[in-house]
Scaffold this active site. Structure first.
Site, PDB file in Angstrom:
ATOM      1  N   HIS A   7     -12.092  11.767   1.046  1.00 39.81           N
ATOM      2  CA  HIS A   7     -11.973  10.157   1.407  1.00 39.81           C
ATOM      3  C   HIS A   7     -12.378   9.807   2.872  1.00 39.81           C
ATOM      4  CE1 HIS A   7     -11.718   6.020   1.342  1.00 39.81           C
ATOM      5  NE2 HIS A   7     -10.373   6.009   1.695  1.00 39.81           N
TER       6      HIS A   7
ATOM      7  N   LEU B 230     -15.121   4.838  -4.408  1.00 40.25           N
ATOM      8  CA  LEU B 230     -13.762   4.404  -4.203  1.00 40.25           C
ATOM      9  C   LEU B 230     -13.287   3.247  -5.148  1.00 40.25           C
ATOM     10  CD1 LEU B 230     -11.217   5.132  -2.458  1.00 40.25           C
ATOM     11  CD2 LEU B 230     -11.944   3.114  -1.333  1.00 40.25           C
TER      12      LEU B 230
ATOM     13  N   ARG C  77      -3.180  10.329   6.266  1.00 41.79           N
ATOM     14  CA  ARG C  77      -3.410   9.064   6.886  1.00 41.79           C
ATOM     15  C   ARG C  77      -2.718   8.116   5.791  1.00 41.79           C
ATOM     16  NH1 ARG C  77      -6.794   4.816   5.817  1.00 41.79           N
ATOM     17  NH2 ARG C  77      -8.530   6.128   4.890  1.00 41.79           N
TER      18      ARG C  77
ATOM     19  N   ARG D 284      -1.157   9.101  -0.471  1.00 44.10           N
ATOM     20  CA  ARG D 284      -2.343   9.619  -1.236  1.00 44.10           C
ATOM     21  C   ARG D 284      -2.410  10.758  -1.360  1.00 44.10           C
ATOM     22  NH1 ARG D 284      -6.979   5.947   2.312  1.00 44.10           N
ATOM     23  NH2 ARG D 284      -6.289   4.021   1.205  1.00 44.10           N
TER      24      ARG D 284
ATOM     25  N   GLU E 261      -6.787   1.629  -3.178  1.00 44.44           N
ATOM     26  CA  GLU E 261      -5.320   1.664  -3.470  1.00 44.44           C
ATOM     27  C   GLU E 261      -5.037   0.476  -3.800  1.00 44.44           C
ATOM     28  OE1 GLU E 261      -3.776   4.572  -0.751  1.00 44.44           O
ATOM     29  OE2 GLU E 261      -1.992   3.280  -0.493  1.00 44.44           O
TER      30      GLU E 261
ATOM     31  N   PHE F  26       0.952  -1.023   0.012  1.00 43.98           N
ATOM     32  CA  PHE F  26      -0.081   0.165   0.031  1.00 43.98           C
ATOM     33  C   PHE F  26       0.863   1.219   0.209  1.00 43.98           C
ATOM     34  CE2 PHE F  26      -4.794   0.312   1.304  1.00 43.98           C
ATOM     35  CZ  PHE F  26      -5.037  -0.649   0.534  1.00 43.98           C
TER      36      PHE F  26
ATOM     37  N   GLN G  31      -8.481  14.408   3.919  1.00 42.73           N
ATOM     38  CA  GLN G  31      -7.768  13.350   2.788  1.00 42.73           C
ATOM     39  C   GLN G  31      -8.583  13.390   1.576  1.00 42.73           C
ATOM     40  OE1 GLN G  31      -6.968   9.093   3.278  1.00 42.73           O
ATOM     41  NE2 GLN G  31      -5.210   9.816   3.543  1.00 42.73           N
TER      42      GLN G  31
ATOM     43  N   HIS H 185      -8.853  10.945  -1.866  1.00 42.47           N
ATOM     44  CA  HIS H 185      -8.265   9.756  -2.411  1.00 42.47           C
ATOM     45  C   HIS H 185      -7.941  10.101  -3.821  1.00 42.47           C
ATOM     46  CE1 HIS H 185      -7.668   5.601  -3.361  1.00 42.47           C
ATOM     47  NE2 HIS H 185      -7.769   5.352  -1.926  1.00 42.47           N
TER      48      HIS H 185
HETATM   49  C1  FAD Z   1     -15.115   3.670   0.449  1.00 47.24           C
HETATM   50  C2  FAD Z   1     -14.028   3.473   1.438  1.00 47.24           C
HETATM   51  C3  FAD Z   1     -13.114   2.359   1.652  1.00 47.24           C
HETATM   52  C4  FAD Z   1     -12.381   2.300   2.684  1.00 47.24           C
HETATM   53  N1  FAD Z   1     -11.254   1.692   2.548  1.00 47.24           N
HETATM   54  C5  FAD Z   1     -10.556   1.459   3.745  1.00 47.24           C
HETATM   55  C6  FAD Z   1      -9.445   0.296   3.797  1.00 47.24           C
HETATM   56  O1  FAD Z   1      -9.335  -0.242   2.677  1.00 47.24           O
HETATM   57  N2  FAD Z   1      -8.471   0.331   4.653  1.00 47.24           N
HETATM   58  C7  FAD Z   1      -8.731   1.134   5.752  1.00 47.24           C
HETATM   59  O2  FAD Z   1      -7.922   1.409   6.653  1.00 47.24           O
HETATM   60  N3  FAD Z   1      -9.623   2.474   5.834  1.00 47.24           N
HETATM   61  C8  FAD Z   1     -10.405   2.300   4.733  1.00 47.24           C
HETATM   62  N4  FAD Z   1     -11.294   3.467   4.825  1.00 47.24           N
HETATM   63  C9  FAD Z   1     -11.641   4.210   5.951  1.00 47.24           C
HETATM   64  C10 FAD Z   1     -12.420   3.270   6.952  1.00 47.24           C
HETATM   65  O3  FAD Z   1     -13.037   2.361   6.640  1.00 47.24           O
HETATM   66  C11 FAD Z   1     -13.138   4.167   7.999  1.00 47.24           C
HETATM   67  O4  FAD Z   1     -12.430   5.299   8.434  1.00 47.24           O
HETATM   68  C12 FAD Z   1     -13.622   3.396   8.954  1.00 47.24           C
HETATM   69  O5  FAD Z   1     -14.395   2.276   8.777  1.00 47.24           O
HETATM   70  C13 FAD Z   1     -14.670   4.190  10.143  1.00 47.24           C
HETATM   71  O6  FAD Z   1     -15.052   3.314  10.862  1.00 47.24           O
HETATM   72  P1  FAD Z   1     -15.800   4.086  12.246  1.00 47.24           P
HETATM   73  O7  FAD Z   1     -16.265   2.984  13.035  1.00 47.24           O
HETATM   74  O8  FAD Z   1     -15.144   5.218  12.819  1.00 47.24           O
HETATM   75  O9  FAD Z   1     -17.134   5.038  11.743  1.00 47.24           O
HETATM   76  P2  FAD Z   1     -18.401   4.345  10.613  1.00 47.24           P
HETATM   77  O10 FAD Z   1     -18.194   2.864  10.132  1.00 47.24           O
HETATM   78  O11 FAD Z   1     -18.512   5.296   9.446  1.00 47.24           O
HETATM   79  O12 FAD Z   1     -19.467   4.308  11.666  1.00 47.24           O
HETATM   80  C14 FAD Z   1     -19.967   5.264  12.076  1.00 47.24           C
HETATM   81  C15 FAD Z   1     -21.186   4.899  12.956  1.00 47.24           C
HETATM   82  O13 FAD Z   1     -21.912   6.059  13.591  1.00 47.24           O
HETATM   83  C16 FAD Z   1     -23.433   6.033  13.450  1.00 47.24           C
HETATM   84  N5  FAD Z   1     -23.954   7.437  13.729  1.00 47.24           N
HETATM   85  C17 FAD Z   1     -23.322   8.521  13.153  1.00 47.24           C
HETATM   86  N6  FAD Z   1     -23.808   9.485  13.608  1.00 47.24           N
HETATM   87  C18 FAD Z   1     -24.960   9.035  14.171  1.00 47.24           C
HETATM   88  C19 FAD Z   1     -26.112   9.779  14.937  1.00 47.24           C
HETATM   89  N7  FAD Z   1     -26.040  11.136  14.891  1.00 47.24           N
HETATM   90  N8  FAD Z   1     -26.805   9.088  15.747  1.00 47.24           N
HETATM   91  C20 FAD Z   1     -26.515   7.696  15.592  1.00 47.24           C
HETATM   92  N9  FAD Z   1     -25.705   7.125  15.162  1.00 47.24           N
HETATM   93  C21 FAD Z   1     -24.726   7.829  14.471  1.00 47.24           C
HETATM   94  C22 FAD Z   1     -23.805   5.376  12.001  1.00 47.24           C
HETATM   95  O14 FAD Z   1     -24.802   4.699  12.008  1.00 47.24           O
HETATM   96  C23 FAD Z   1     -22.612   4.313  11.999  1.00 47.24           C
HETATM   97  O15 FAD Z   1     -22.816   3.214  12.544  1.00 47.24           O
HETATM   98  C24 FAD Z   1     -12.330   3.332   3.637  1.00 47.24           C
HETATM   99  C25 FAD Z   1     -13.316   4.446   3.888  1.00 47.24           C
HETATM  100  C26 FAD Z   1     -14.199   4.537   2.552  1.00 47.24           C
HETATM  101  C27 FAD Z   1     -15.224   5.735   2.639  1.00 47.24           C
END
Ligand code: FAD
Length: 567
Positions: A344, A242, A379, A276, A245, A117, A230, A232
């Site tokens: 991203h 997306l 990141r 990135r 990568e 990566f 960030q 992407h």
């Molecule tokens: C398309 C894509 C691909 C990616 N690929 C990678 C990868 O391969 N490797 C890597 O390291 N990172 C990757 N990332 C980044 C990574 O996936 C995310 O940063 C990470 O999964 C975020 O996880 P989280 O638990 O912080 O939040 P999230 O998974 O975004 O979850 C947020 C949660 O909060 C809840 N929520 C939010 N606001 C409220 C509210 N007001 N009331 C109630 N509930 C709420 C939502 O319902 C959800 O359940 C990617 C991101 C994207 C967008």
């Protein structure tokens, strides 16, 4: 009123990992505005970093080397003690997920497969084809359900309750009944994800509004490093879905309209696998200087997988192939993919320490909504999935310690007062106002993409700030035509918009103040990094008059002295 020892907001990887770490000892409630497996974590494609040294090319890898790559990738803004914790925990946490049943892709010898990566010295990214987030999230969701975590799916948290310097819980809306419910807890943890949707061109799910971040800020919790957003390098034109990568990790080329692998001119050593921020700027420069392709869906360059061959594409990147066929009618086995950079990830967020604790007693945050900071100004790919699970686990440990040390009882009265405030807000929003929340959001996000994007200048950002201030005025006149509470998305969107405005405000102000270029924050008017004045975090706090006040915080440096960042 609902009551739990601990409330987790967010059903993504961070929230679920925290819940799993706490539910054996405490009564845990998990609130999520979508069903947990629809959180944005599900969309993660490429993989999760851990120095397992499984790949024949990564035998010398170690957590120290992973830490160094992370710190260098962050343009030396990451807190090095925190980056160290994350990288030390990486291998154990990946094995823990494996033992909990996560189906990683394998090398021929049966060990977990790893791919190269960007910005990493070794192939370090563990993956499951191109659906790594899907398998991780389902593994943790199953575990949370099996352990009996009480989940409130499709409950929207509308406000965070902080009074007298401590947190008492939240006020949430059960979107099925439309009822407003105060939720009381000794500890509240936010794993509410990033704020991609304040930008028009974003790889993020529509639910990634950053409302949790804006909500914490409005309740008095400071935010950190909001200017670092960030972009992407490779999102599909039109939808900005997306293109992982992992494509480049598997060997894909980036080509301009001359058929040239243009990364050769910018970063001949790392080529397509430069970090990135750098690759995004190179693509944008190619397009700005007339070496991109024109298309009704947008200017772009090509991401070419064809030389990898059908078998490899089908085995390692099946989801990418399917997305291209379904969304743009292109089969990457035969044609290059048209890509452009897109927002991203949000490096900034709720200011917490290495235990995920904020400065407010009883309030914690982790994952993308938070800023520990392990990613600093940029990141590395594969480090965010890692952060979510590592810091979900660390937060659970910290909350456990704090509650066992004796936490004060949360109070009911502040929660009831806050519920009345939210009720009054809903009455106002469902009144006669004429501004449409979705139009306001669309205008604002277009301005963010256009004026606070990959290349920034004072002039453009001042215009964006003006638009934001006008949008705040216009928000007073927002009206949602249907007063129905049942599954009224327009209403919840309108409630979220108030918080998005604060996220945008702090992002623009941070970016205006930071007169240097570092990581993903690139100022055309200040193109150099300036460690003398700016090797520090920015902290945004809501002042007494409701306006953001920006201050700063030292960066923790342990063993890696800041150097010029070269690849
Ligand atoms: C398309 C894509 C691909 C990616 N690929 C990678 C990868 O391969 N490797 C890597 O390291 N990172 C990757 N990332 C980044 C990574 O996936 C995310 O940063 C990470 O999964 C975020 O996880 P989280 O638990 O912080 O939040 P999230 O998974 O975004 O979850 C947020 C949660 O909060 C809840 N929520 C939010 N606001 C409220 C509210 N007001 N009331 C109630 N509930 C709420 C939502 O319902 C959800 O359940 C990617 C991101 C994207 C967008």
């Amino acid at each position: 009123m609902i009551e739990h020892d601990i409330l987790i907001v967010g059903g993504g990887l961070t929230g679920l990992r925290a819940a799993v770490g706490l539910c054996d000892r405490f009564n845990v409630g998990l609130i999520s505005k979508v069903y947990p497996v629809r959180s944005h974590s599900i969309a993660a494609q490429g993989g999760i970093n851990a120095p397992l040294a499984n790949n024949p090319d990564s035998r010398d890898d170690s957590w120290e080397k992973h830490t160094f790559d992370t710190v260098k990738g962050s343009d030396y803004l990451a807190d090095q003690d925190a980056a160290e914790i994350m990288c030390r925990e990486a291998a154990p946490i990946v094995y823990e997920m494996e033992h909990w049943g996560c189906p990683f892709s394998r090398l021929p010898d049966g060990t977990i497969a790893q791919r190269p990566f960007g910005g990493a010295g070794y192939p370090r990214t563990c993956y499951s084809a191109d659906i790594t987030g899907h398998v991780l999230l389902n593994t943790l969701y199953e575990r949370a359900v099996a352990k009996g975590v009480k989940i409130y799916p499709e409950w929207f948290v509308a406000a965070l309750c902080i009074e007298d310097g401590r947190c008492h819980g939240v006020v949430a809306m059960d979107t099925h009944s439309g009822e407003l419910v105060p939720a009381r807890a000794k500890a509240t943890f936010f794993g509410t994800g990033g704020y991609g949707r304040v930008y028009q061109h974003s790889t993020n799910a529509l639910i990634n509004t950053g409302s949790g971040i804006g909500m914490a800020y409005k309740a008095g919790v400071p935010l950190k490093d909001m200017e670092f957003v960030q972009f992407h390098p490779t999102s599909l034109i039109g939808t900005n879905i997306l293109m992982t990568e992992g494509c480049r990790g598997e060997g894909a080329y980036l080509l301009n309209n001359q058929g040239e692998r243009f990364m050769q001119r910018y970063v001949p050593t790392a080529m397509e696998l430069a970090p990135r921020d750098i690759v995004s700027r190179c693509i944008q420069t190619e397009m700005n200087e007339g070496r991109g392709f024109d298309h009704p869906l947008g200017k772009h360059v090509h991401l070419d997988l064809r030389h990898l061959g059908e078998q490899k594409i089908q085995e390692r990147l099946p989801g990418i192939r399917k997305i291209c066929i379904d969304f743009i009618g292109i089969d990457p086995v035969f044609e290059p993919i048209p890509v452009m950079p897109g927002q991203h990830y949000s490096m900034g967020g709720i200011d917490v320490n290495g235990r995920c604790a904020s400065e407010v007693r009883g309030f914690y945050a982790g994952g993308e909504c938070s800023c520990v900071s392990v990613h600093g100004a940029n990141r590395l790919g594969g480090n965010s999935l890692l952060e979510t699970i590592v810091f979900g686990k660390i937060a659970a440990r910290a909350i456990l310690e704090d509650l066992e040390g004796g936490a004060p009882e949360p109070e009911t009265k502040p929660l009831l007062r806050l519920k009345d405030e939210v009720e009054a807000k809903i009455q106002r929003l469902t009144g006669p106002g004429r501004e449409k929340p979705y139009l306001l959001q669309a205008e604002l996000s277009a301005v963010m993409s256009g004026k606070v994007g990959i290349f920034r200048t004072r002039e453009a950002m001042e215009q964006a700030l003006q638009t934001l201030l006008e949008a705040k005025e216009r928000y007073r006149n927002v009206g949602v035509p249907s007063p129905a509470r049942y599954m009224n998305y327009e209403l919840t969107n309108a409630l979220e918009l108030e918080y998005m405005l604060e996220v945008v405000h702090t992002t623009i102000l941070g970016a205006l103040l930071r007169e240097e270029s570092r990581g993903a924050h690139f100022r055309l008017d200040f193109p150099d990094r300036n460690d003398r004045d700016w090797l520090k975090h920015t902290i945004a706090r809501m002042g007494a008059d409701g306006q953001p006040v920006i201050s700063s915080k030292e960066v923790v440096i342990t063993r890696y002295e800041p150097k010029e960042r070269k690849y």
